[in-house]
Design an enzyme around this catalytic site. Structure first.
Site, PDB file in Angstrom:
ATOM      1  N   THR A  43      43.508  31.756  42.519  1.00 21.92           N
ATOM      2  CA  THR A  43      42.949  30.800  41.567  1.00 21.92           C
ATOM      3  C   THR A  43      43.659  29.460  41.657  1.00 21.92           C
ATOM      4  O   THR A  43      43.013  28.398  41.709  1.00 21.92           O
ATOM      5  CB  THR A  43      43.077  31.351  40.135  1.00 21.92           C
ATOM      6  N   THR A  44      44.987  29.477  41.705  1.00 25.34           N
ATOM      7  CA  THR A  44      45.770  28.245  41.775  1.00 25.34           C
ATOM      8  C   THR A  44      45.510  27.504  43.075  1.00 25.34           C
ATOM      9  O   THR A  44      45.666  26.279  43.143  1.00 25.34           O
ATOM     10  CB  THR A  44      47.268  28.562  41.617  1.00 25.34           C
ATOM     11  N   TYR A 106      31.962  36.680  36.017  1.00 30.08           N
ATOM     12  CA  TYR A 106      30.600  36.236  35.687  1.00 30.08           C
ATOM     13  C   TYR A 106      29.629  37.408  35.538  1.00 30.08           C
ATOM     14  O   TYR A 106      28.900  37.496  34.554  1.00 30.08           O
ATOM     15  CB  TYR A 106      30.063  35.221  36.710  1.00 30.08           C
ATOM     16  N   TYR A 132      43.738  42.498  40.527  1.00 30.56           N
ATOM     17  CA  TYR A 132      44.076  41.297  39.759  1.00 30.56           C
ATOM     18  C   TYR A 132      43.287  41.355  38.461  1.00 30.56           C
ATOM     19  O   TYR A 132      42.067  41.192  38.459  1.00 30.56           O
ATOM     20  CB  TYR A 132      43.746  40.051  40.571  1.00 30.56           C
ATOM     21  N   ARG A 137      39.871  34.923  32.432  1.00 39.49           N
ATOM     22  CA  ARG A 137      38.974  34.228  33.357  1.00 39.49           C
ATOM     23  C   ARG A 137      37.721  35.050  33.678  1.00 39.49           C
ATOM     24  O   ARG A 137      36.649  34.495  33.884  1.00 39.49           O
ATOM     25  CB  ARG A 137      39.708  33.891  34.663  1.00 39.49           C
ATOM     26  N   LYS A 160      48.343  42.747  39.809  1.00 42.24           N
ATOM     27  CA  LYS A 160      48.804  41.499  39.216  1.00 42.24           C
ATOM     28  C   LYS A 160      48.205  41.475  37.816  1.00 42.24           C
ATOM     29  O   LYS A 160      46.993  41.334  37.642  1.00 42.24           O
ATOM     30  CB  LYS A 160      48.336  40.279  40.016  1.00 42.24           C
ATOM     31  N   ILE A 202      53.571  37.120  40.407  1.00 43.39           N
ATOM     32  CA  ILE A 202      52.792  36.188  41.221  1.00 43.39           C
ATOM     33  C   ILE A 202      52.703  34.922  40.398  1.00 43.39           C
ATOM     34  O   ILE A 202      52.038  34.878  39.367  1.00 43.39           O
ATOM     35  CB  ILE A 202      51.423  36.769  41.595  1.00 43.39           C
TER      36      ILE A 202
END
Length: 291
Positions: A43-44, A106, A132, A137, A160, A202
């Site tokens: 994401t980052t 989504y 993850y 999100r 994570k 992470i």
């Protein structure tokens, strides 16, 4: 398999394109400063605005530049199971050590859909998978019982955890076993996460302060909780400031303050952080002794 301070790498963009030279230099710096693994295209790293070809190329560059010095956990998540598998196959071919696979976003699958998604990936790729879980999100959460079922699959090796619920560490240890690798997905909660049985993080903050984050993880791993607390206090304002506006805007600004050679372009819809956010980052960098 994985432990310590593992940065979720930002991706340098210049004039709209991937700046490979800057990225290779950034990978070297991270390893030299004590990072124990690397996560490209998370994401980052702005993976949501990459083409499939660009995404897979960046993973390949990261693996090549790391050169086996530290493991590479390639971001491979997608809300389309077939695309996630395509990323995993490219990551395996590139030599990545594992895939970081986010819960489908989504679409909002139920727990049966979550199980089916990860079972399909594990059935069709030998690459180890780090789950993850980031419901903030994805909206959907991986329940503890679901994670316990996934942990029975040999290639699903850990998680994570960015659920924001530190008590999950204990629940997941009991459900998944002590060999299941739990990495924090929240820098600000890493101290409690480690005390409850986590083995690393992470990290977003490690992009900016890799040595301090590595030292913090070493203190936790060796039981030096007093030293870990001191480092937590030193880093805590930075953990907060890096999310004072939409990420990764603040972290790219922060890196530019400590590495003048690093390009700061963001891809739309992400934009430069507000003045208030930049002020918060500056104050936090000063508090940490980084500027």
């Amino acid at each position: 398999m994985f432990s310590g301070s593992i940065p979720a790498l930002v991706t340098p963009f210049r004039n709209g394109g991937f700046d490979e030279a800057a990225f290779r230099a950034f990978v070297d710096w991270q390893i030299e400063e004590g990072s124990t693994g690397l996560v490209p295209c998370g994401t980052t790293g702005e993976s949501a605005t990459m083409s499939i070809e660009e995404h897979d190329h960046i993973v390949k560059v990261c693996v090549d530049q790391a050169g086996g010095r530290v493991p590479v956990i390639a971001g491979c998540g997608s809300n389309d199971t077939r695309v996630a598998l395509e990323h995993m196959r490219h990551a395996e071919a590139a030599g990545a050590d594992a895939a970081l696979v986010v819960l489908p976003y989504y679409n909002r699958p139920n727990q049966d859909g979550v199980l089916a998604h990860f079972r399909y990936l594990s059935d069709n790729s030998p690459l180890p998978i780090m789950l993850y879980n980031v419901p903030g999100r994805t909206v959907t959460d991986i329940g503890v019982e679901t994670m316990a079922e996934l942990a029975k699959i040999p290639t699903i090796v850990g998680v994570k955890d960015a659920s924001g619920k530190v008590e999950r560490v204990a629940a997941q240890r009991l459900a998944c076993g002590t060999g299941f690798c739990q990495l924090s997905g929240n820098d600000d909660m890493a101290l409690g996460f480690m005390a409850m049985g986590g083995v690393g993080v992470i990290s977003v903050t490690a992009n900016v302060a890799p040595r301090l984050c590595a030292d913090f993880q070493t203190a936790c791993a060796t039981g030096d909780w007093k030293g870990a607390l001191a480092l937590q206090d030193r880093l805590f304002p930075l953990h907060a400031a890096l999310f004072s506006d939409a990420s990764p805007g603040p972290v790219k600004y922060a890196i530019a303050r400590v590495r003048a050679d690093f390009p700061t372009d963001l891809r739309l819809p992400m934009t430069w952080p507000s003045q208030a956010s930049r002020d918060a980052v500056d104050a936090a960098l000063d508090h940490a002794g980084l500027i």
